[in-house]
Design a protein around this motif. Structure first.
Motif, PDB file in Angstrom:
ATOM      1  N   GLN A 121       8.269 -44.292   4.339  1.00 41.75           N
ATOM      2  CA  GLN A 121       9.370 -43.660   5.067  1.00 41.75           C
ATOM      3  C   GLN A 121       9.488 -42.168   4.769  1.00 41.75           C
ATOM      4  N   ASP A 122       8.570 -41.652   3.943  1.00 43.21           N
ATOM      5  CA  ASP A 122       8.589 -40.215   3.610  1.00 43.21           C
ATOM      6  C   ASP A 122       7.525 -39.457   4.390  1.00 43.21           C
ATOM      7  N   ASP A 123       6.343 -40.055   4.550  1.00 40.86           N
ATOM      8  CA  ASP A 123       5.234 -39.462   5.299  1.00 40.86           C
ATOM      9  C   ASP A 123       4.940 -38.037   4.826  1.00 40.86           C
ATOM     10  N   SER A 124       4.767 -37.899   3.525  1.00 40.29           N
ATOM     11  CA  SER A 124       4.468 -36.607   2.920  1.00 40.29           C
ATOM     12  C   SER A 124       3.104 -36.679   2.251  1.00 40.29           C
ATOM     13  N   PRO A 125       2.537 -35.505   1.869  1.00 42.21           N
ATOM     14  CA  PRO A 125       1.252 -35.551   1.154  1.00 42.21           C
ATOM     15  C   PRO A 125       1.301 -36.399  -0.120  1.00 42.21           C
ATOM     16  N   LEU A 126       2.418 -36.363  -0.843  1.00 45.07           N
ATOM     17  CA  LEU A 126       2.525 -37.142  -2.069  1.00 45.07           C
ATOM     18  C   LEU A 126       2.573 -38.636  -1.769  1.00 45.07           C
ATOM     19  N   SER A 127       3.314 -39.035  -0.739  1.00 49.00           N
ATOM     20  CA  SER A 127       3.383 -40.461  -0.408  1.00 49.00           C
ATOM     21  C   SER A 127       2.024 -40.962   0.071  1.00 49.00           C
ATOM     22  N   ARG A 128       1.294 -40.097   0.841  1.00 49.19           N
ATOM     23  CA  ARG A 128      -0.038 -40.505   1.281  1.00 49.19           C
ATOM     24  C   ARG A 128      -1.012 -40.571   0.111  1.00 49.19           C
ATOM     25  N   GLN A 129      -0.809 -39.717  -0.902  1.00 52.45           N
ATOM     26  CA  GLN A 129      -1.648 -39.780  -2.097  1.00 52.45           C
ATOM     27  C   GLN A 129      -1.416 -41.099  -2.834  1.00 52.45           C
ATOM     28  N   LEU A 130      -0.160 -41.522  -2.907  1.00 47.75           N
ATOM     29  CA  LEU A 130       0.148 -42.808  -3.531  1.00 47.75           C
ATOM     30  C   LEU A 130      -0.527 -43.958  -2.785  1.00 47.75           C
ATOM     31  N   ILE A 131      -0.530 -43.884  -1.454  1.00 48.19           N
ATOM     32  CA  ILE A 131      -1.189 -44.927  -0.662  1.00 48.19           C
ATOM     33  C   ILE A 131      -2.688 -44.928  -0.931  1.00 48.19           C
ATOM     34  N   ARG A 132      -3.284 -43.735  -1.058  1.00 46.12           N
ATOM     35  CA  ARG A 132      -4.721 -43.668  -1.337  1.00 46.12           C
ATOM     36  C   ARG A 132      -5.039 -44.281  -2.716  1.00 46.12           C
ATOM     37  N   PHE A 133      -4.168 -44.033  -3.695  1.00 47.73           N
ATOM     38  CA  PHE A 133      -4.376 -44.646  -5.012  1.00 47.73           C
ATOM     39  C   PHE A 133      -4.285 -46.173  -4.913  1.00 47.73           C
ATOM     40  N   ALA A 134      -3.355 -46.668  -4.104  1.00 48.47           N
ATOM     41  CA  ALA A 134      -3.240 -48.113  -3.913  1.00 48.47           C
ATOM     42  C   ALA A 134      -4.491 -48.666  -3.226  1.00 48.47           C
ATOM     43  N   MET A 135      -5.013 -47.934  -2.256  1.00 50.61           N
ATOM     44  CA  MET A 135      -6.231 -48.372  -1.563  1.00 50.61           C
ATOM     45  C   MET A 135      -7.434 -48.400  -2.514  1.00 50.61           C
ATOM     46  N   ALA A 136      -7.441 -47.497  -3.500  1.00 48.23           N
ATOM     47  CA  ALA A 136      -8.558 -47.431  -4.445  1.00 48.23           C
ATOM     48  C   ALA A 136      -8.481 -48.508  -5.521  1.00 48.23           C
ATOM     49  N   SER A 137      -7.340 -49.148  -5.637  1.00 50.94           N
ATOM     50  CA  SER A 137      -7.179 -50.171  -6.668  1.00 50.94           C
ATOM     51  C   SER A 137      -7.997 -51.411  -6.316  1.00 50.94           C
TER      52      SER A 137
END
Length: 384
Positions: A54-70
């Motif tokens: 719900q933020d759609d910011s570079p930091l929130s997308r970075q968190l999603i990328r870390f989750a995808m890398a897990s």
């Protein structure tokens, strides 16, 4: 009948009965391959999850990328619609979701604490744990990166920033269950119970058959053994104990190695444990089996006792949490000390001094159940 002849006669009776062969000799082999099968992958990986950003910011997308890398997570849905993600979780399409709130980046830049809400399907404990730990690791990685950049912006070198952001270097090295796998946890604990229950149920099958033959006016094996009751009884017991010993050594010596479960066995302790456990389990089965007058009755009653025996053993459920009467009575079952001693000796490499209580319990059960079985044998199978 001499001891050796009684033992050989018992073996011939076992091999002549297809049901007894299946339970006493075949069941452990079947269990050793089929029981570990659901746990073959050991650890839960790539659990499907959804992320509501719900933020759609570079930091929130970075968190999603870390989750995808897990390796623990497989991010299947990313969007802003929380009800849609909740519906996917409810339908089983995903097994967990993370909610990144609006203002996520702005609050972090102001130094405020931000909460990322994580939900999992608690009906599946291992999957739920994997979801929570996967998202927690992703959030921790993002948080550490933010701390490093903040310290670096104040003039610290990269190494100083890393040391300040991670003042305690945490390295986890599992000592015994090195993969932290569920199979390595549950199968070695259940194996002694499999050995005991297949032996006891198989013995009750034969003893029930012999009781039926006696009522039909025939002379079953135990009645023929009464010609020399003590050597006959001990030959009968030794034959069943030998089967239990073979099954125990098959699990302890082959199955654990073949399935790749952690082992640190001490040979002398393992052999002593297997022998005592086989003697106690066969005495237990010889005593219980003589109460069944119908061939199938032992299987009908004893099959459903396996789960309660496992739970009172102190392996999946802490013994300290059991009601006091149950915590005391559980020591009448060979599986209680057998499971605890097997885990200590075969998985942890414990010496005799560490399993003295369990070995003494098995020895006491061998004497106690053996004496009760001998008394029943003399009374029940005397010639009519």
């Amino acid at each position: 009948m001499s001891f050796v002849r009684a033992m050989l006669a018992t073996w011939r009776a076992v091999l002549a009965d297809a049901g007894a062969v299946l339970l006493l000799l075949g069941a452990c082999v079947a269990y050793s391959f089929f029981y570990p099968l659901p746990y073959e992958r050991e650890t839960v990986e790539r659990v499907p999850v959804a992320v509501v950003d719900q933020d759609d910011s570079p930091l929130s997308r970075q968190l999603i990328r870390f989750a995808m890398a897990s390796p623990q997570l497989a991010v299947r849905q990313v969007g802003r619609d929380l009800p849609a993600a909740q519906a996917a979780l409810a339908s089983g399409e995903v097994m967990g979701l993370a909610l990144i709130p609006a203002g996520f980046k702005a609050d972090l830049q102001r130094g405020k604490r931000v909460e990322v809400q994580i939900a999992g399907n608690a009906a599946y404990a291992l999957i739920n744990k994997t979801v929570l730990s996967g998202f927690a690791a992703a959030a921790g990685t993002l948080s550490a990166g933010i701390d490093v950049r903040r310290f670096a912006s104040h003039g610290a070198s990269m190494q100083q920033a890393l040391d300040a952001a991670l003042p305690v270097n945490y390295i986890a090295r599992p000592a015994f269950n090195v993969n932290e796998g569920y199979g390595s946890y549950v199968v070695p604990g259940v194996a002694p119970l499999i050995v005991q229950q297949t032996l006891v149920i198989g013995m009750s099958l034969l003893l029930g058959l012999w009781a039926e033959q006696r009522r039909a006016g025939l002379a079953p094996l135990p009645t023929r053994l009464q010609a020399r009751p003590w050597s006959g009884f001990f030959g009968l017991w030794a034959a069943f104990a030998a089967i239990g010993l073979l099954n125990a050594l098959y699990f302890f010596g082959f199955v654990f190695h073949f399935q790749g479960y952690p082992q640190a066995p001490r040979l002398v302790e393992m052999l002593a444990l297997a022998a005592l456990f086989a003697l106690a389990s066969s005495a237990f089965g010889l005593c219980l089996g003589q109460f069944f007058g119908v061939r199938e009755r032992g299987m009908q009653l004893l099959l459903f006792s396996s789960i309660p025996m496992l739970f009172v053993s102190g392996f999946p459920w802490p013994a300290e949490s059991l009601p006091e009467p149950i915590a005391t009575l559980r020591w009448l079952l060979p599986s209680t000390p057998g499971i605890q001693a097997s885990l200590a000796v075969n998985q942890l490499g414990a010496p005799f001094s560490a399993v003295t209580t369990e070995l003494l319990a098995l020895a006491a059960q061998t004497v106690g159940w053996g004496a009760a079985a001998a008394w029943l044998f003399r009374r029940r199978w005397a010639p009519q």
